[in-house]
Enzyme design. Structure first.
Site, PDB file in Angstrom:
ATOM      1  N   GLU A  26       0.850  -1.192   0.000  1.00 34.32           N
ATOM      2  CA  GLU A  26       0.000   0.000   0.000  1.00 34.32           C
ATOM      3  C   GLU A  26       0.886   1.243   0.000  1.00 34.32           C
ATOM      4  O   GLU A  26       1.747   1.406   0.868  1.00 34.32           O
ATOM      5  CB  GLU A  26      -0.945   0.031   1.198  1.00 34.32           C
ATOM      6  CG  GLU A  26      -1.880   1.240   1.155  1.00 34.32           C
ATOM      7  CD  GLU A  26      -3.075   1.137   2.079  1.00 34.32           C
ATOM      8  OE1 GLU A  26      -3.778   2.160   2.233  1.00 34.32           O
ATOM      9  OE2 GLU A  26      -3.310   0.055   2.652  1.00 34.32           O
ATOM     10  N   ASP A  47      -2.334  12.361  -2.731  1.00 33.63           N
ATOM     11  CA  ASP A  47      -2.358  13.818  -2.861  1.00 33.63           C
ATOM     12  C   ASP A  47      -2.634  14.155  -4.327  1.00 33.63           C
ATOM     13  O   ASP A  47      -1.887  13.732  -5.207  1.00 33.63           O
ATOM     14  CB  ASP A  47      -1.012  14.399  -2.429  1.00 33.63           C
ATOM     15  CG  ASP A  47      -1.070  15.912  -2.226  1.00 33.63           C
ATOM     16  OD1 ASP A  47      -1.751  16.581  -3.038  1.00 33.63           O
ATOM     17  OD2 ASP A  47      -0.447  16.410  -1.293  1.00 33.63           O
ATOM     18  N   LYS A  97      -2.946  21.592  -9.138  1.00 35.89           N
ATOM     19  CA  LYS A  97      -2.469  22.573 -10.110  1.00 35.89           C
ATOM     20  C   LYS A  97      -1.740  21.877 -11.256  1.00 35.89           C
ATOM     21  O   LYS A  97      -0.970  20.949 -11.035  1.00 35.89           O
ATOM     22  CB  LYS A  97      -1.547  23.587  -9.439  1.00 35.89           C
ATOM     23  CG  LYS A  97      -2.252  24.445  -8.392  1.00 35.89           C
ATOM     24  CD  LYS A  97      -1.312  25.446  -7.765  1.00 35.89           C
ATOM     25  CE  LYS A  97      -2.036  26.298  -6.721  1.00 35.89           C
ATOM     26  NZ  LYS A  97      -1.132  27.272  -6.080  1.00 35.89           N
ATOM     27  N   ASP A 148     -11.250  10.748  -4.370  1.00 36.20           N
ATOM     28  CA  ASP A 148     -12.480  11.539  -4.360  1.00 36.20           C
ATOM     29  C   ASP A 148     -12.241  12.880  -5.055  1.00 36.20           C
ATOM     30  O   ASP A 148     -13.085  13.767  -4.985  1.00 36.20           O
ATOM     31  CB  ASP A 148     -12.960  11.778  -2.915  1.00 36.20           C
ATOM     32  CG  ASP A 148     -11.978  12.623  -2.111  1.00 36.20           C
ATOM     33  OD1 ASP A 148     -12.409  13.609  -1.488  1.00 36.20           O
ATOM     34  OD2 ASP A 148     -10.779  12.293  -2.109  1.00 36.20           O
ATOM     35  N   TYR A 207     -10.467   8.748   5.908  1.00 36.22           N
ATOM     36  CA  TYR A 207     -10.404   9.782   4.880  1.00 36.22           C
ATOM     37  C   TYR A 207     -11.589   9.644   3.934  1.00 36.22           C
ATOM     38  O   TYR A 207     -12.212  10.634   3.541  1.00 36.22           O
ATOM     39  CB  TYR A 207      -9.097   9.676   4.099  1.00 36.22           C
ATOM     40  CG  TYR A 207      -8.896  10.813   3.116  1.00 36.22           C
ATOM     41  CD1 TYR A 207      -8.165  11.936   3.466  1.00 36.22           C
ATOM     42  CD2 TYR A 207      -9.477  10.779   1.854  1.00 36.22           C
ATOM     43  CE1 TYR A 207      -8.002  12.991   2.581  1.00 36.22           C
ATOM     44  CE2 TYR A 207      -9.321  11.833   0.966  1.00 36.22           C
ATOM     45  CZ  TYR A 207      -8.582  12.924   1.330  1.00 36.22           C
ATOM     46  OH  TYR A 207      -8.438  13.974   0.462  1.00 36.22           O
ATOM     47  N   GLU A 208     -11.908   8.425   3.571  1.00 38.15           N
ATOM     48  CA  GLU A 208     -13.045   8.191   2.676  1.00 38.15           C
ATOM     49  C   GLU A 208     -14.350   8.611   3.336  1.00 38.15           C
ATOM     50  O   GLU A 208     -15.212   9.240   2.709  1.00 38.15           O
ATOM     51  CB  GLU A 208     -13.077   6.713   2.309  1.00 38.15           C
ATOM     52  CG  GLU A 208     -14.161   6.330   1.331  1.00 38.15           C
ATOM     53  CD  GLU A 208     -14.152   4.845   1.054  1.00 38.15           C
ATOM     54  OE1 GLU A 208     -15.181   4.344   0.567  1.00 38.15           O
ATOM     55  OE2 GLU A 208     -13.140   4.191   1.335  1.00 38.15           O
TER      56      GLU A 208
END
Length: 226
Positions: free
Chosen positions: A57, A131, A135, A167, A207-208
């Site tokens: 992972e 991450d 940009k 997401d 986080y999800e």
């Protein structure tokens, strides 16, 4: 093959809040026992003392998914790579509380670990909520680029699986564009529901859950190495 070293620099902070005394003790006592060796070739014998499928992972956050997968498949070996110290502490808590003997951790660059495995030796590689670097000028910093994917493809066994969760709409489109250009992976989606619904063997992360509370859509991608 593109050079995977193009993403060797790790961006972002390494530590957030100061560790509490118990957390610091966990890092000092448990982390050395479960850390991936710093040098030399890697395989399941080196890491776990037995032949077993190995899964990696990349960026495990607080370790919920890593621990969930390791608990569900105790005969597999799992490697979690995370440069963020507070995330490593979270994973150490899961390892201790779940008495997980099939997990090893690397606090640093996942690609440096993956490249030390023999070709066609990994069972799965996970990249969950990386991450997005939204940009355009930062696009080269994204893990979803051909250099890293060349390395992952080389180390996955035929039939092995690469999983991506995100997401972020920009990252979703970027990842689909990158993977659509490749001929060494087969996307395991036949309908929209296949990448809009979390598979049963895909443990949810905090986080999800946070993303869903904020009203974000989450996309789940599964690719099989050809």
């Amino acid at each position: 093959m593109n050079d995977p070293t193009t993403i060797r620099r790790l961006y972002g902070r390494r530590q957030g809040h100061k560790l509490r005394q118990g957390q610091a003790a966990l890092v000092e006592e448990l982390l050395p026992r479960v850390s991936v060796p710093e040098t030399g070739p890697l395989d399941s014998q080196v890491l776990f003392g037995a032949d077993r499928p190995v899964e990696v992972e990349i960026g495990f956050g607080a370790g919920e998914h890593l621990a969930g997968q390791a608990t569900a498949r105790p005969h597999h070996g799992f490697i979690g790579c995370e440069p963020f110290l507070n995330g490593v502490v979270g994973a150490l808590n899961h390892i201790r509380d779940g008495e997980l003997s099939n997990v090893r951790l690397h606090m640093g660059d996942a690609l440096e670990v993956i490249e030390r495995f023999p070709a066609s030796s990994l069972e799965r590689v996970y990249l969950l909520h990386p991450d997005p670097w939204p940009k355009a000028r930062h696009a080269k910093r994204r893990m979803m680029n051909h250099g890293p994917m060349d390395l992952i493809a080389a180390k996955l066994r035929p039939g092995g699986e690469f999983r991506l969760g995100t997401d972020d709409p920009t990252y979703c489109r970027w990842a689909m564009m990158v993977m659509d250009q490749r001929r060494d992976f087969a996307w395991q989606a036949e309908t929209a529901a296949d990448f809009l619904t979390r598979p049963a063997d895909w443990p949810e992360t905090r986080y999800e859950r946070k993303a869903r509370r904020q009203g974000h859509e989450v996309w789940y991608f599964r690719y099989v190495r050809l």
